[in-house]
Scaffold this active site. Structure first.
Site, PDB file in Angstrom:
ATOM      1  CG  ASP A   1      -4.071  -0.562  -2.267  1.00 48.23           C
ATOM      2  OD1 ASP A   1      -2.904  -0.429  -2.296  1.00 48.23           O
ATOM      3  OD2 ASP A   1      -4.912  -1.365  -1.873  1.00 48.23           O
TER       4      ASP A   1
ATOM      5  CB  CYS B   1      -6.691  -9.191   6.456  1.00 48.92           C
ATOM      6  SG  CYS B   1      -7.064  -8.072   4.690  1.00 48.92           S
TER       7      CYS B   1
ATOM      8  NE  ARG C   1      -2.031 -10.389   3.781  1.00 43.79           N
ATOM      9  CZ  ARG C   1      -2.066 -11.615   4.037  1.00 43.79           C
ATOM     10  NH1 ARG C   1      -2.737 -12.115   4.801  1.00 43.79           N
ATOM     11  NH2 ARG C   1      -1.753 -12.611   3.027  1.00 43.79           N
TER      12      ARG C   1
ATOM     13  NE  ARG D   1      -4.192  -9.310   1.382  1.00 46.03           N
ATOM     14  CZ  ARG D   1      -3.437  -8.039   1.856  1.00 46.03           C
ATOM     15  NH1 ARG D   1      -4.178  -7.499   2.896  1.00 46.03           N
ATOM     16  NH2 ARG D   1      -2.569  -7.360   1.390  1.00 46.03           N
TER      17      ARG D   1
ATOM     18  CE  LYS E   1       0.212   0.404   3.613  1.00 48.27           C
ATOM     19  NZ  LYS E   1       0.334  -0.834   3.414  1.00 48.27           N
ATOM     20  CG  ASN E   2       1.714  -0.682  -0.202  1.00 49.74           C
ATOM     21  OD1 ASN E   2       1.838  -1.029   1.282  1.00 49.74           O
ATOM     22  ND2 ASN E   2       0.501  -0.621  -0.578  1.00 49.74           N
TER      23      ASN E   2
ATOM     24  CG  ASP F   1      -1.780 -19.834  -3.702  1.00 49.59           C
ATOM     25  OD1 ASP F   1      -2.593 -20.162  -4.524  1.00 49.59           O
ATOM     26  OD2 ASP F   1      -1.796 -18.599  -3.343  1.00 49.59           O
TER      27      ASP F   1
ATOM     28  NE  ARG G   1      -1.933  -2.082   8.858  1.00 52.89           N
ATOM     29  CZ  ARG G   1      -2.240  -2.367   7.776  1.00 52.89           C
ATOM     30  NH1 ARG G   1      -3.828  -2.356   7.415  1.00 52.89           N
ATOM     31  NH2 ARG G   1      -1.842  -2.882   6.665  1.00 52.89           N
TER      32      ARG G   1
HETATM   33  C1  EPZ Z   1      -0.013  -5.678  -2.176  1.00 53.93           C
HETATM   34  O1  EPZ Z   1      -0.664  -6.511  -1.357  1.00 53.93           O
HETATM   35  C2  EPZ Z   1      -0.419  -4.212  -1.394  1.00 53.93           C
HETATM   36  N1  EPZ Z   1       0.382  -4.325  -0.097  1.00 53.93           N
HETATM   37  C3  EPZ Z   1      -1.836  -3.912  -0.949  1.00 53.93           C
HETATM   38  O2  EPZ Z   1      -2.083  -2.664  -0.600  1.00 53.93           O
HETATM   39  C4  EPZ Z   1      -2.647  -3.971  -2.463  1.00 53.93           C
HETATM   40  O3  EPZ Z   1      -3.945  -3.861  -2.290  1.00 53.93           O
HETATM   41  C5  EPZ Z   1      -2.154  -5.257  -3.436  1.00 53.93           C
HETATM   42  O4  EPZ Z   1      -0.835  -5.392  -3.370  1.00 53.93           O
HETATM   43  C6  EPZ Z   1      -2.713  -4.885  -4.898  1.00 53.93           C
HETATM   44  O5  EPZ Z   1      -2.420  -3.776  -5.459  1.00 53.93           O
HETATM   45  C7  EPZ Z   1       1.617  -4.235   0.070  1.00 53.93           C
HETATM   46  O6  EPZ Z   1       2.336  -3.799  -1.167  1.00 53.93           O
HETATM   47  C8  EPZ Z   1       1.975  -4.216   1.418  1.00 53.93           C
HETATM   48  P1  EPZ Z   1      -1.238  -9.278  -4.210  1.00 53.93           P
HETATM   49  P2  EPZ Z   1      -0.534  -8.171  -1.775  1.00 53.93           P
HETATM   50  O7  EPZ Z   1      -0.371 -10.403  -3.702  1.00 53.93           O
HETATM   51  O8  EPZ Z   1       1.005  -8.175  -2.313  1.00 53.93           O
HETATM   52  C9  EPZ Z   1      -4.251 -13.119  -4.439  1.00 53.93           C
HETATM   53  C10 EPZ Z   1      -3.053  -1.170   1.164  1.00 53.93           C
HETATM   54  O9  EPZ Z   1      -4.097  -0.862   1.391  1.00 53.93           O
HETATM   55  N2  EPZ Z   1      -2.946 -14.031  -4.113  1.00 53.93           N
HETATM   56  O10 EPZ Z   1      -1.181  -8.424  -5.372  1.00 53.93           O
HETATM   57  O11 EPZ Z   1      -0.753  -8.978  -0.444  1.00 53.93           O
HETATM   58  C11 EPZ Z   1      -4.716 -12.141  -3.466  1.00 53.93           C
HETATM   59  O12 EPZ Z   1      -5.598 -12.852  -2.439  1.00 53.93           O
HETATM   60  C12 EPZ Z   1      -2.852  -2.770   0.859  1.00 53.93           C
HETATM   61  O13 EPZ Z   1      -1.893  -0.544   1.163  1.00 53.93           O
HETATM   62  C13 EPZ Z   1      -3.220 -15.394  -4.133  1.00 53.93           C
HETATM   63  O14 EPZ Z   1      -4.261 -15.784  -4.481  1.00 53.93           O
HETATM   64  O15 EPZ Z   1      -1.516  -8.359  -2.975  1.00 53.93           O
HETATM   65  C14 EPZ Z   1      -5.435 -11.052  -4.095  1.00 53.93           C
HETATM   66  O16 EPZ Z   1      -6.644 -11.408  -4.461  1.00 53.93           O
HETATM   67  C15 EPZ Z   1      -3.987  -3.658   1.096  1.00 53.93           C
HETATM   68  N3  EPZ Z   1      -2.129 -16.183  -3.781  1.00 53.93           N
HETATM   69  C16 EPZ Z   1      -4.707 -10.964  -5.471  1.00 53.93           C
HETATM   70  O17 EPZ Z   1      -3.786 -12.181  -5.631  1.00 53.93           O
HETATM   71  C17 EPZ Z   1      -0.925 -15.396  -3.596  1.00 53.93           C
HETATM   72  O18 EPZ Z   1       0.247 -16.276  -3.284  1.00 53.93           O
HETATM   73  C18 EPZ Z   1      -3.572  -9.818  -5.430  1.00 53.93           C
HETATM   74  O19 EPZ Z   1      -2.808  -9.800  -4.258  1.00 53.93           O
HETATM   75  C19 EPZ Z   1      -0.667 -13.968  -3.486  1.00 53.93           C
HETATM   76  C20 EPZ Z   1      -1.761 -13.325  -3.908  1.00 53.93           C
END
Ligand code: EPZ
Length: 418
Positions: free
Chosen positions: A305, A117, A93, A122, A22-23, A125, A397
């Protein structure tokens, strides 16, 4: 209302093949809008999130067609809008992945700001700061974000945290920018590398994907291609945990062992037997696993995950396990529901202490997020008696026809409408 009803105690055993990730599918499908032609993406899982992404592509004007059950053809030459529909954005998202591609190809994109969420605030920025560094003008008004740029210009960007989404969005945007972009402290997840390989297959020039420094040499246009996405390491992990939790023996075909290093190691540490042969992983568990501690972290660390499904396994392990969730600030929503099934888990901020109990007992529980739902499935499969899991839409999902998949592996599970 739909729910999954599970009669616990049946070992999850047999052989299965894992489907596409999916990702990986979501950012790659978003990236197809950068191609002024046709892309064929193979091994696309039939999931709710994928359907939403395809709806968005169609509403932007792309022609989308399934070729059989696992391949999707996207012709993005007919795109006529750069306005991502807010209703679809709210449902998923990952619509945020359209920011970079639409901005890079058309110089303009409007999206509604994705809300938080259940697993955390999330924010986006890092995405916005990076787009600004590439020269985009960002207007945020009334819950909408408009990014515009006559031409994106390559730049050096350092992420505060190796965000998967920000790395992917910026890598896509930079692929059609003027000049060179360097993304430091980039995410190293296999899905990031898979997206880079898709982009390279369309003519982009990217180095270092999969490392913490990604270098993108921008080009003027990308061409159509055929691309097979990677297998889903999180689905593979969830199935292995279901087999271990039910004392089964499961062989998964088509897996990428190099994507699961931290998970396989932690599973072995519990005493579960793990055998690997090229892309085949066999898990066998015939005694109570031992408690282990783990901390989630960006790849190649332990994937956040799989934190919840792994916790489910540890609820009946020998001893006390300590789990630290370092990626998301609120990813223990499944704990209340596991406690309803008799688990002994205490949470303090980002740390959970799991004291193994002899047995869980079936109960009516609610999934409030995708991987929390997977944990409740694993708990229901190992529990004494009947478990009813509602909030199935969250599970759909990320897991394809989960009840049929698990039934084929020996589970007594059905989807019922009440
Ligand atoms: C991806 O989400 C995955 N989703 C998530 O899988 C996964 O948990 C996550 O990466 C971490 O491995 C998809 O690929 C569609 P991040 P993403 O940006 O990209 C903070 C599932 O269950 N952050 O790496 O949204 C954020 O809040 C899903 O399949 C900021 O602060 O994750 C988090 O604490 C859930 N500002 C951390 O970084 C930003 O602009 C990691 O988030 C972006 C992120």
């Amino acid at each position: 209302m739909e729910l999954l009803r599970i009669e616990g105690g049946m070992p999850i055993s047999g052989e299965t093949r894992v489907y596409g990730a999916k990702n990986a599918a979501l950012p790659i499908l978003a990236a197809t809008v950068m191609v002024a032609g046709t892309s064929v993406i193979e091994d696309v899982p039939d999931l709710e999130d994928v359907r939403v992404m395809l709806q968005i592509l169609e509403q932007l004007g792309a022609r989308v067609r399934w070729q059989g059950v696992t391949s999707v053809e996207v012709d993005a030459s007919s795109i006529h809008s750069t306005n991502v529909p807010a209703d679809l954005m709210q449902r998923m998202r990952s619509s945020i992945f359209l920011m970079g591609p639409l901005l890079a190809r058309f110089g303009d994109v409007t999206l509604s700001k994705p809300g938080g969420c259940v697993i955390g605030q999330r924010p986006i920025d890092f995405h916005l700061r990076g787009m600004r560094q590439l020269g985009a003008k960002i207007d945020e008004q009334h819950g909408y974000i408009r990014c515009s740029a006559r031409r994106l210009i390559g730049s050096s960007i350092t992420l505060d945290f190796p965000s998967v989404g920000a790395t992917e969005n910026l890598m896509m945007a930079a692929s059609l920018a003027d000049g060179v972009t360097v993304i430091e402290n980039a995410a190293r997840e296999p899905e990031v590398e898979d997206l880079a390989q898709f982009l390279q297959a369309t003519g982009a020039s990217i180095e270092g994907a999969g490392t913490d420094t990604v270098i993108v040499h921008g080009c003027s246009h990308l061409h159509g291609t055929e691309y097979r996405i990677i297998p889903d390491r999180i689905v593979t992990g969830t199935l292995m945990l279901a087999a271990a939790a039910t004392r089964g023996e499961l062989t998964v075909h088509g897996a990428r062992v190099d994507h699961l290093g931290a998970v396989l190691q932690k599973l072995r540490d519990t005493g579960v037997r793990v055998q690997v042969d090229r892309d085949i992983i066999t898990v066998k568990c015939d005694e109570t696993p031992s408690a282990v501690d783990f901390r989630t972290a960006p790849f190649p660390g332990f994937p956040t995950d799989l934190q919840a499904p792994f916790m489910a396994l540890l609820t009946t392990a020998k001893g006390t396990s300590v789990i630290h969730e370092s990626v998301f600030e609120a990813r223990f929503k499944h704990v209340d529901e596991l406690q309803r099934m008799g688990a002994d888990v205490n949470v303090d901020l980002r740390t959970a202490v799991v004291r193994g109990v002899p047995m869980l007992s079936g109960a009516r529980v609610t999934a409030s997020d995708l991987r929390g739902g997977a944990a409740l499935l694993v708990a229901g499969l190992m529990a004494d008696g009947t478990t009813e899991v509602d909030g199935v839409k969250h599970i759909d999902r990320g897991y394809q026809a989960i009840e049929a998949h698990l039934s084929r592996l020996g589970a007594r599970i059905e989807r019922v409408t009440v």
